[in-house]
Design an enzyme around this catalytic site. Structure first.
Site, PDB file in Angstrom:
ATOM      1  N   CYS A 128       0.614  -1.743  -0.188  1.00 16.39           N
ATOM      2  CA  CYS A 128       0.180  -0.155   0.023  1.00 16.39           C
ATOM      3  C   CYS A 128       0.522   1.830   0.293  1.00 16.39           C
ATOM      4  CB  CYS A 128      -1.079  -0.240   1.037  1.00 16.39           C
ATOM      5  SG  CYS A 128      -1.618   1.169   1.775  1.00 16.39           S
ATOM      6  N   CYS A 132      -0.067   3.718   7.065  1.00 18.74           N
ATOM      7  CA  CYS A 132      -1.207   3.365   8.789  1.00 18.74           C
ATOM      8  C   CYS A 132      -0.247   2.439   9.702  1.00 18.74           C
ATOM      9  CB  CYS A 132      -2.480   3.073   8.542  1.00 18.74           C
ATOM     10  SG  CYS A 132      -3.505   4.030   7.382  1.00 18.74           S
ATOM     11  N   CYS A 358      -5.292  -7.306   8.041  1.00 15.17           N
ATOM     12  CA  CYS A 358      -4.679  -7.204   6.831  1.00 15.17           C
ATOM     13  C   CYS A 358      -3.151  -7.008   6.650  1.00 15.17           C
ATOM     14  CB  CYS A 358      -4.871  -6.148   7.169  1.00 15.17           C
ATOM     15  SG  CYS A 358      -4.341  -4.670   5.853  1.00 15.17           S
TER      16      CYS A 358
HETATM   17  N1  SAH Z   1      -6.628   0.652   2.560  1.00  7.62           N
HETATM   18  C1  SAH Z   1      -8.049   0.038   2.971  1.00  7.62           C
HETATM   19  C2  SAH Z   1      -8.639  -0.997   3.428  1.00  7.62           C
HETATM   20  C3  SAH Z   1      -7.823  -2.148   3.342  1.00  7.62           C
HETATM   21  S1  SAH Z   1      -7.078  -2.349   5.567  1.00  7.62           S
HETATM   22  C4  SAH Z   1      -8.639   0.978   4.557  1.00  7.62           C
HETATM   23  O1  SAH Z   1      -7.683   1.296   5.136  1.00  7.62           O
HETATM   24  O2  SAH Z   1      -9.683   0.914   4.884  1.00  7.62           O
HETATM   25  C5  SAH Z   1      -8.690  -2.505   5.796  1.00  7.62           C
HETATM   26  C6  SAH Z   1      -8.707  -2.564   7.166  1.00  7.62           C
HETATM   27  O3  SAH Z   1      -8.119  -3.103   7.914  1.00  7.62           O
HETATM   28  C7  SAH Z   1      -8.716  -1.112   8.164  1.00  7.62           C
HETATM   29  O4  SAH Z   1      -9.827  -0.638   9.085  1.00  7.62           O
HETATM   30  C8  SAH Z   1      -7.947  -1.010   9.082  1.00  7.62           C
HETATM   31  O5  SAH Z   1      -7.780  -0.748  10.360  1.00  7.62           O
HETATM   32  C9  SAH Z   1      -7.406  -2.999   9.651  1.00  7.62           C
HETATM   33  N2  SAH Z   1      -6.335  -3.289  10.099  1.00  7.62           N
HETATM   34  C10 SAH Z   1      -5.266  -2.703   9.591  1.00  7.62           C
HETATM   35  N3  SAH Z   1      -3.636  -3.308  10.730  1.00  7.62           N
HETATM   36  C11 SAH Z   1      -4.473  -3.734  11.220  1.00  7.62           C
HETATM   37  C12 SAH Z   1      -4.151  -4.052  12.389  1.00  7.62           C
HETATM   38  N4  SAH Z   1      -3.067  -4.471  12.920  1.00  7.62           N
HETATM   39  N5  SAH Z   1      -5.119  -5.027  13.141  1.00  7.62           N
HETATM   40  C13 SAH Z   1      -6.541  -5.224  13.436  1.00  7.62           C
HETATM   41  N6  SAH Z   1      -6.861  -4.266  11.967  1.00  7.62           N
HETATM   42  C14 SAH Z   1      -6.251  -3.336  10.995  1.00  7.62           C
HETATM   43 FE1  SF4 Z   2      -2.824   0.851   3.564  1.00 12.89          FE
HETATM   44 FE2  SF4 Z   2      -2.782  -0.457   5.691  1.00 12.89          FE
HETATM   45 FE3  SF4 Z   2      -2.997   2.478   5.366  1.00 12.89          FE
HETATM   46 FE4  SF4 Z   2      -5.283   0.705   4.309  1.00 12.89          FE
HETATM   47  S1  SF4 Z   2      -4.736   0.434   6.962  1.00 12.89           S
HETATM   48  S2  SF4 Z   2      -4.404   2.732   3.845  1.00 12.89           S
HETATM   49  S3  SF4 Z   2      -3.848  -0.752   4.006  1.00 12.89           S
HETATM   50  S4  SF4 Z   2      -1.763   1.082   4.881  1.00 12.89           S
END
Ligand code: SAH
Ligand code: SF4
Length: 390
Positions: A128, A132, A358
């Site tokens: 990605c 985040c 994810c």
């Molecule tokens: N990029 C998009 C979709 C993919 S991420 C987005 O950010 O919405 C989808 C979800 O996975 C996000 O809501 C994020 O909060 C969750 N996610 C990512 N890392 C995570 C983690 N370590 N524990 C729980 N949820 C997680």
């Molecule tokens: Fe990208 Fe992960 Fe953020 Fe979704 S939560 S936008 S996959 S970095």
């Protein structure tokens, strides 16, 4: 307003024999490809149905076509699937595939079965471009967009593995819903995601309706309206923080599209209503965004929006800079949100034994040293510079 996306697309349209993969062509493109071989227009519907309704992967099984037609198709085309690098099944039934594309890149796809239905969590990119802080995908450098074919093939492969093609009764299926919540930001690969979802929604094929498809975005504001207008799928927004100050840090796209703009685009989302609410995802991070004051501010922010709130317990990964709050803290947060009239299911952690959140499969074997953590920091910095977020 410009959309920044530095991910490239790889175009694996031909296999090693130079045959074209039919998966991922739109209905009209399939028609054109068949016409170029001299096949009649009515064949398009037949072949589409064999591929997407019956799940055929071999032209020889297409019994409504005459042998010479089948041979001609087999000489020019393939109906491909990605190869499976790993296939893990959790004790709770959650199943996770690591899929290898033709250039060797890998993405994850997770099936989460429930009593009488089930969702497939589909990836839109390899890695990605966003960063985040709680998300392992955000620390991965290598990024390319997935082709429409590679998105559709995740669903086809899952249906193969679950053996849910006809004659399996449609009403007994456990792959009924699609969530674009795997690796990647779907609205930074909109064209391919839109093309793939149109194929998936097509009534003569896989036929999963827009009401059973949810697209999750970190908040690519300029694309949200278009997504609702053109695709009409359910929207989920990764909110995760109630102030710009915190969201700038943990969901850095907020520096470009702050909470106020994000919520405005949600208010204007075509087709949302009390019967069809927008889901706000809120990841619970211990001591960071989990206080009762945060819960009250969340309710205030969402006032007047047809919303439901999905509380997600943070799923830790090695080297992650956060922890999951105690369960009682999550429940207190949920109670405040509930008392304000919002449904706020706490997402039950599924598939924790196989790291089914994810971007986590590849991290399972990693144990980060200080030097490796420093490297992740530098990758994040580099990616944010590329996004113009520094
Ligand atoms: N990029 C998009 C979709 C993919 S991420 C987005 O950010 O919405 C989808 C979800 O996975 C996000 O809501 C994020 O909060 C969750 N996610 C990512 N890392 C995570 C983690 N370590 N524990 C729980 N949820 C997680
Ligand atoms: Fe990208 Fe992960 Fe953020 Fe979704 S939560 S936008 S996959 S970095």
């Amino acid at each position: 307003m410009g959309i920044t996306n530095h991910a490239k697309t790889f175009a694996p349209t031909l296999d090693s024999d130079g045959k074209r993969n039919l998966i991922g062509l739109s209905y009209d493109e399939l028609g054109e490809a068949l016409a170029a071989l001299g096949l009649e227009a009515f064949r398009t519907k037949q072949i589409w149905s064999w591929i997407y309704h019956h799940g055929a992967t071999d032209f020889a099984t297409m019994s409504t076509l005459a042998k010479p037609v089948r041979d001609k198709l087999a000489a020019h085309f393939v109906i491909a699937r990605p190869s499976i690098s790993q296939d893990q099944q959790s004790e709770d039934g959650t199943r996770k595939w690591l899929l290898k594309m033709t250039d060797g890149q890998e993405v994850e796809c997770v099936h989460i079965p429930e009593e009488d239905r089930g969702a497939l969590c589909v990836s839109s990119q390899v890695g990605c471009t966003l960063t985040c802080r709680f998300c392992h995908t955000g620390t991965q450098r290598l990024v390319r967009n997935l082709e429409a074919s590679e998105i559709v093939m995740q669903i086809m492969l899952a249906r193969d593995a679950l053996k849910e093609w006809p004659p399996f009764p449609a009403e007994d299926r456990r792959l009924t819903n699609i969530v674009m919540m795997g690796m990647g930001e779907p609205l930074y690969n909109y064209d391919n995601v839109a093309k793939a979802l149109r194929i998936v929604m097509h009534g003569e094929g896989i036929a999963i309706s827009k009401r059973k498809i949810t697209l999750s975005t970190s908040g690519v504001v300029p694309m949200i309206h278009r997504c609702g207008e053109e695709l009409g799928v359910n929207l989920a927004v990764s909110l995760h923080a109630v102030t710009d100050e915190l969201r700038d840090q943990i969901v850095p796209i907020n520096r470009k599209y702050p909470i106020r703009d994000l919520l405005k685009s949600c208010r204007d989302y075509p087709g949302s209503s009390n019967a069809r609410r927008i889901t706000f995802e809120y990841i619970m991070l211990k001591g960071v965004n989990d206080s009762p004051a945060d819960a009250r501010q969340l309710v205030k922010l969402l006032r007047g929006l047809p919303a439901k709130i999905n509380l997600i317990p943070f799923n830790p990964w090695p080297g992650a800079p956060f922890e999951c709050p105690d369960w009682s803290v999550i429940e207190t947060f949920g109670d405040i949100v509930n008392a304000a009239g919002y449904a706020s299911p706490i997402r039950t952690p599924r598939g924790r034994d196989i790291m089914a959140a994810c971007g986590q499969l590849k991290s399972a074997s990693l144990r980060f040293s200080a030097a490796e953590k420093a490297k992740i920091e530098s990758i994040i910095k580099e990616k944010e510079a590329g996004q113009g977020l520094n």
